[in-house]
Write a protein that holds these residues in place. Structure first.
Motif, short mmCIF file in Angstrom:
data_model
loop_
_atom_site.label_atom_id
_atom_site.label_comp_id
_atom_site.label_asym_id
_atom_site.label_seq_id
_atom_site.Cartn_x
_atom_site.Cartn_y
_atom_site.Cartn_z
N ASP A 1 -3.71 2.73 10.48
CA ASP A 1 -3.07 3.20 9.25
C ASP A 1 -1.85 4.06 9.56
O ASP A 1 -1.09 4.41 8.66
CB ASP A 1 -4.06 4.02 8.40
CG ASP A 1 -4.90 3.12 7.51
OD1 ASP A 1 -4.58 1.93 7.37
OD2 ASP A 1 -5.89 3.63 6.92
N TRP B 1 -5.19 -5.11 11.29
CA TRP B 1 -4.34 -3.99 10.90
C TRP B 1 -4.62 -2.90 11.93
O TRP B 1 -5.65 -2.25 11.92
CB TRP B 1 -4.62 -3.55 9.46
CG TRP B 1 -3.72 -2.43 9.03
CD1 TRP B 1 -4.08 -1.32 8.32
CD2 TRP B 1 -2.30 -2.32 9.26
NE1 TRP B 1 -2.98 -0.52 8.11
CE2 TRP B 1 -1.88 -1.11 8.68
CE3 TRP B 1 -1.36 -3.10 9.92
CZ2 TRP B 1 -0.55 -0.67 8.73
CZ3 TRP B 1 -0.03 -2.67 9.99
CH2 TRP B 1 0.35 -1.47 9.38
N ASP C 1 -10.90 -5.38 4.18
CA ASP C 1 -10.99 -3.99 4.65
C ASP C 1 -12.45 -3.52 4.75
O ASP C 1 -13.37 -4.18 4.23
CB ASP C 1 -10.22 -3.09 3.66
CG ASP C 1 -9.52 -1.93 4.34
OD1 ASP C 1 -9.99 -1.48 5.39
OD2 ASP C 1 -8.50 -1.48 3.79
N TRP D 1 -5.69 -7.95 -1.08
CA TRP D 1 -6.60 -7.00 -0.40
C TRP D 1 -7.97 -7.04 -1.07
O TRP D 1 -8.08 -7.03 -2.29
CB TRP D 1 -6.01 -5.59 -0.53
CG TRP D 1 -6.80 -4.49 0.10
CD1 TRP D 1 -6.62 -3.97 1.35
CD2 TRP D 1 -7.85 -3.70 -0.50
NE1 TRP D 1 -7.51 -2.94 1.57
CE2 TRP D 1 -8.27 -2.76 0.45
CE3 TRP D 1 -8.49 -3.72 -1.75
CZ2 TRP D 1 -9.28 -1.82 0.20
CZ3 TRP D 1 -9.50 -2.80 -1.99
CH2 TRP D 1 -9.89 -1.86 -1.03
N TRP E 1 0.81 -1.22 0.00
CA TRP E 1 0.00 0.00 0.00
C TRP E 1 0.84 1.27 0.00
O TRP E 1 0.86 2.01 -0.98
CB TRP E 1 -1.01 -0.04 1.16
CG TRP E 1 -1.87 1.18 1.24
CD1 TRP E 1 -1.97 2.06 2.27
CD2 TRP E 1 -2.76 1.68 0.22
NE1 TRP E 1 -2.86 3.06 1.99
CE2 TRP E 1 -3.35 2.86 0.73
CE3 TRP E 1 -3.09 1.26 -1.08
CZ2 TRP E 1 -4.27 3.62 0.00
CZ3 TRP E 1 -4.01 2.02 -1.80
CH2 TRP E 1 -4.58 3.17 -1.27
N LYS F 1 -6.61 -9.69 3.00
CA LYS F 1 -6.74 -8.52 3.87
C LYS F 1 -8.11 -7.95 3.59
O LYS F 1 -8.37 -7.45 2.49
CB LYS F 1 -5.64 -7.51 3.56
CG LYS F 1 -5.77 -6.22 4.37
CD LYS F 1 -4.63 -5.25 4.06
CE LYS F 1 -4.86 -3.91 4.73
NZ LYS F 1 -3.83 -2.92 4.35
N ARG G 1 -15.13 8.35 1.40
CA ARG G 1 -14.09 7.90 0.47
C ARG G 1 -14.75 7.46 -0.84
O ARG G 1 -14.39 6.45 -1.41
CB ARG G 1 -13.28 6.76 1.08
CG ARG G 1 -11.87 6.68 0.54
CD ARG G 1 -11.21 5.38 0.94
NE ARG G 1 -9.80 5.39 0.59
CZ ARG G 1 -9.07 4.29 0.39
NH1 ARG G 1 -9.62 3.10 0.50
NH2 ARG G 1 -7.82 4.37 0.07
N ASP H 1 -1.98 -5.00 -2.08
CA ASP H 1 -3.05 -4.18 -1.49
C ASP H 1 -3.91 -3.57 -2.59
O ASP H 1 -3.83 -3.95 -3.78
CB ASP H 1 -2.41 -3.12 -0.57
CG ASP H 1 -3.32 -2.72 0.58
OD1 ASP H 1 -4.26 -1.94 0.35
OD2 ASP H 1 -3.10 -3.19 1.71
N ASP H 2 -4.74 -2.64 -2.21
CA ASP H 2 -5.69 -1.96 -3.09
C ASP H 2 -5.02 -1.51 -4.40
O ASP H 2 -3.86 -1.13 -4.40
CB ASP H 2 -6.21 -0.74 -2.32
CG ASP H 2 -7.47 -0.16 -2.91
OD1 ASP H 2 -7.92 -0.64 -3.96
OD2 ASP H 2 -8.01 0.77 -2.30
N GLY I 1 -9.81 0.72 7.69
CA GLY I 1 -9.02 1.95 7.74
C GLY I 1 -8.08 1.85 8.94
O GLY I 1 -8.00 2.76 9.77
N GLY I 2 -7.38 0.73 9.07
CA GLY I 2 -6.60 0.44 10.28
C GLY I 2 -7.55 -0.13 11.32
O GLY I 2 -8.27 -1.09 11.06
N ASN J 1 -13.78 0.49 4.79
CA ASN J 1 -13.24 1.83 4.92
C ASN J 1 -14.25 2.94 5.13
O ASN J 1 -14.05 4.06 4.65
CB ASN J 1 -12.37 2.16 3.69
CG ASN J 1 -10.97 1.60 3.86
OD1 ASN J 1 -10.40 1.67 4.94
ND2 ASN J 1 -10.43 1.01 2.81
N CYS K 1 -9.33 -5.41 8.76
CA CYS K 1 -8.85 -4.03 8.65
C CYS K 1 -10.07 -3.16 8.45
O CYS K 1 -11.03 -3.57 7.79
CB CYS K 1 -7.90 -3.91 7.47
SG CYS K 1 -7.34 -2.24 7.12
C1 GLA Z 1 -7.34 1.31 4.20
C2 GLA Z 1 -6.34 0.39 4.86
C3 GLA Z 1 -4.98 0.57 4.25
C4 GLA Z 1 -5.07 0.27 2.78
C5 GLA Z 1 -6.12 1.15 2.12
C6 GLA Z 1 -6.36 0.76 0.69
O1 GLA Z 1 -7.06 2.63 4.48
O2 GLA Z 1 -6.30 0.62 6.25
O3 GLA Z 1 -4.04 -0.26 4.87
O4 GLA Z 1 -5.38 -1.09 2.59
O5 GLA Z 1 -7.36 1.06 2.81
O6 GLA Z 1 -7.31 1.53 0.08
#
Ligand code: GLA
Length: 687
Positions: free
Chosen positions: A506, A503, A441, A374, A299, A439, A406, A329-330, A486-487, A443, A484
């Motif tokens: 962030d 996670w 997520d 991810w 990321w 992973k 987002r 990741d993303d 956003g952390g 968000n 996860c």
């Molecule tokens: C969130 C996660 C990050 C990353 C981004 C990707 O913010 O916490 O670690 O994976 O998304 O968009």
């Protein structure tokens, strides 16, 4: 006649419940361990003459205190049938041992309000797990406003509550507030566990520390209230939106479990108790945890710019420095070039990956690493093929604007067609590719969270998410999952029963992490604490720390690296390699018992292992203000033992020596002068 007593004894704690005939069981004692042959004395009511201006029928604090028939404290239940049955009294009560001395079930019934409640309390080690449910036995719907998952007793000397809050990039910051005569209450209405209100807390009471946490990944509330009998009541449960839960005749609502523990050995022992309980809740592929592999996460090094030749080269360098799991990741999926689009379209982007993800995944595997991917299944961007085809699949409230965060919306996971779609897309990837790890997520917060029926959908969203996790786990039992949001937006004991790593945040600025990680470790064990070595300056704060300091903070948890390794100078690459070797050598101790503390003059320490053998990391956060370094007192050592202590790690310093345990605990280990934002590490072993 003295009513029967139910006793649950752990190694360090005892719970005593008195069972009077025809009334809910009463809390008699919860605290440090009593003797096996303790004598509890007369029944509670016999020790309490009716005070002036009281009802003649006293209603003491029970395991399920309810409103309206003489209980004036917080009610464990707030419910009604169009205004009727607003008050409840459970007069039929049975207690059954599910396992003698370890697990007891109370079955309560209110024949007037036509309700049944079941509360099971199970003791493992010193952790009590509460499982509460309510059944509507009437012939009309029951509207629920509140159902406590547990209503715990705290003694009169409960002085302060420590809860954990923060925000995105700043999770798990301890807040201590005094307990008085006003109610202490903390709520979360964000729809998922949240960055700012962890669903648990600690209470200090005359040298005993009590801890509780709710195993739930949605809205929640906690209340601590002074009771007029001289105790406190601590309730935890799911926060319900208006009209959210209505039980039809015969329907049962099961509350999320509550984990509760206490110790007269301080917050450190409460943390150990929670770690053991979380480890018991976890479900590892193959039945047991494998050593936690070192991650490389793409990321912060690459964001959405997935340049395939660079990623191939990254895999080569990652393997060279000792990375064991490469997490893409993303940015990998159809048209995902930034965060404005594509969530929901879970197939590889054909520009970035003309032959799909297989060539990269296979290259990673051929280098001896695992491949991780991810995903963010619960989300959809309005600019996506999925949303264009099914705009009604997003949570929304008729007549109200769609609120994006987002640029994304939340899918309604209570609809089978939605979860079938998500399962099918992501299962195709899991079948086609050698994916060892997802992973997962999430968000954004939920607002508005309503389904097609325009009713609040928070509760069923969590149930839908759990079912989807469970479906993936059942179909792909070898795949580990990281939670996860956003952390640290979804860190709780509910999701960890289905996942294998969090996670944590962030924010990977090591100074910030040094503040957050002890809060995380109060409730969760170190092996599930995702902790990465980031770049300098840190993207989240703009602040720089040395590679050694960043690594020394990250090795507290499940280690990873999250920056573009291709930009590392040769000497830094070697340093990173050494830190990875250090982690690999010591992870069996790092992922065992942990203790954390402060040593004065802005020094903190983190130890892991057992009292027989441990790794100790000592950090200086600010420049020295004393002329000399204060010795570091180590409360976890065996006072009667001798220890051989040696400096270890890539930043190893002066020689070690032999120290007496009582000296280490009371006087402290001398450490060399240290610059700000630096660490020293020791290995200690019983001589
Ligand atoms: C969130 C996660 C990050 C990353 C981004 C990707 O913010 O916490 O670690 O994976 O998304 O968009």
């Amino acid at each position: 006649m003295t009513p029967p007593l139910i006793a649950l004894h752990g190694p360090g704690s005892t719970l005593l419940i008195e069972c009077p005939a025809g009334a809910p069981p009463l809390w008699r004692y919860w605290g440090p361990r009593l003797a096996d042959d303790f004598a509890a004395g007369p029944a509670l009511v016999d020790t309490r003459p009716t005070p002036s201006f009281s009802l003649d029928q006293t209603v003491p604090f029970s395991v399920f205190p309810t409103f309206g028939m003489g209980w004036f404290g917080q009610s464990a239940l707030l419910a009604h049938r169009q205004g009727a049955d607003f008050s409840q009294a459970f007069t039929q009560c049975e207690a059954d041992w599910l396992e003698q001395g370890r697990s007891v079930r109370f079955t309560l019934q209110d024949d007037i309000a036509k309700l049944a409640a079941a509360i099971t309390i199970t003791l493992d080690g010193d952790v009590l797990t509460f499982a509460t449910s309510l059944t509507n036995l009437g012939n009309s719907p029951l509207d629920l406003q509140w159902l406590a998952a547990a209503a715990l007793p705290l003694p009169d000397n409960a002085a302060a509550v420590q809860s954990f809050s923060g925000r995105h990039n700043y999770e798990f910051i301890a807040q201590t507030e005094p307990l008085g005569r006003a109610i202490w209450r903390k709520e979360n209405r964000r729809g998922l566990t949240s960055h700012d209100a962890f669903p648990g807390a600690l209470v200090e009471a005359g040298g005993t520390v009590y801890g509780a946490q709710l195993a739930w990944s949605g809205n929640h509330a906690q209340t601590i209230e002074w009771l007029d009998d001289g105790r406190y009541q601590w309730q935890l449960g799911e926060w319900l939106a208006p009209g959210e839960i209505s039980l039809v005749p015969g329907e049962t609502l099961a509350c999320p479990p509550v984990l509760a523990t206490c110790s007269d050995q301080g917050a450190a022992q409460v943390a150990q108790n929670f770690h053991a309980a979380i480890r018991r809740r976890m479900d590892w592929p193959g039945g047991a945890m494998a050593p936690r592999p070192v991650h490389l996460n793409t990321w912060e090094g690459f964001y959405f710019k997935h340049d395939l030749p660079a990623l191939f080269e990254l895999a080569d360098v990652a393997a060279e420095v000792g990375i064991e799991r490469f997490v893409l990741d993303d940015g990998w999926f159809h048209r995902r070039d930034d965060d404005t689009r594509a969530l929901g379209d879970w197939w590889a982007d054909s520009d970035k990956y003309p032959h799909g993800l297989a060539p990269l995944a296979q290259h990673i595997v051929s280098k001896g690493m695992q491949f991780g991917l991810w995903v963010e299944p619960e989300m959809v961007n309005p600019d996506s093929d999925l949303y264009r085809a099914h705009p009604d699949w997003a949570l929304q409230l008729a007549g109200r604007p769609l609120l994006t965060a987002r640029n994304q919306l939340v899918l309604d996971l209570s609809r089978p067609e939605v979860t079938d779609y998500l399962f099918t897309c992501i299962a195709a990837l899991l079948e086609e590719l050698p994916i060892a790890y997802l992973k997962w997520d999430h968000n954004r917060d939920l607002a508005p969270a309503a389904g097609r029926d325009c009713r609040a959908a928070y509760h069923r969203q969590v149930i839908g998410a759990y079912a989807l996790f469970d479906r993936f786990r059942a179909a792909f039992p070898k795949v580990e999952i990281e939670a996860c949001a956003g952390g640290g937006g979804r860190i709780d004991a509910g999701i960890i029963a289905r996942t294998h790593r969090f996670w944590t945040s962030d924010c990977i600025d090591a100074v910030m992490r040094a503040r957050m990680q002890p809060g995380f470790l109060q409730f969760m064990p170190p092996e599930v604490m995702g902790a990465h070595i980031g770049t300098a300056p840190a993207h989240s704060t703009g602040r720089s720390q040395s590679l050694d300091f960043r690594a020394a903070i990250a090795v507290q948890g499940h280690l990873g690296a999250e920056f573009n390794l291709l930009e590392l100078a040769a000497d830094e690459r070697a340093r990173l390699r050494n830190w990875i070797l250090f982690y690999q050598q010591w992870r069996h101790l790092l992922h065992s018992q942990v203790w954390t503390g402060e040593a004065g003059d802005s020094m903190i320490w983190h130890a892991a292992g057992s009292s027989a053998e441990w790794v100790l990391l000592v950090y200086r956060m600010e420049p020295m203000s004393y002329r000399h370094m204060p010795p570091v007192r180590l409360p976890f050592v065996d006072h009667a033992a001798l220890y051989d202590i040696q400096p270890i790690g890539p930043a190893a310093h002066e020689p070690g020596g032999t120290f007496d345990g009582s000296w280490l605990a009371k006087a402290g280990l001398p450490v060399p002068p240290m610059k700000a934002e630096s660490a020293v590490i020791y290995h200690g072993k019983r001589a």
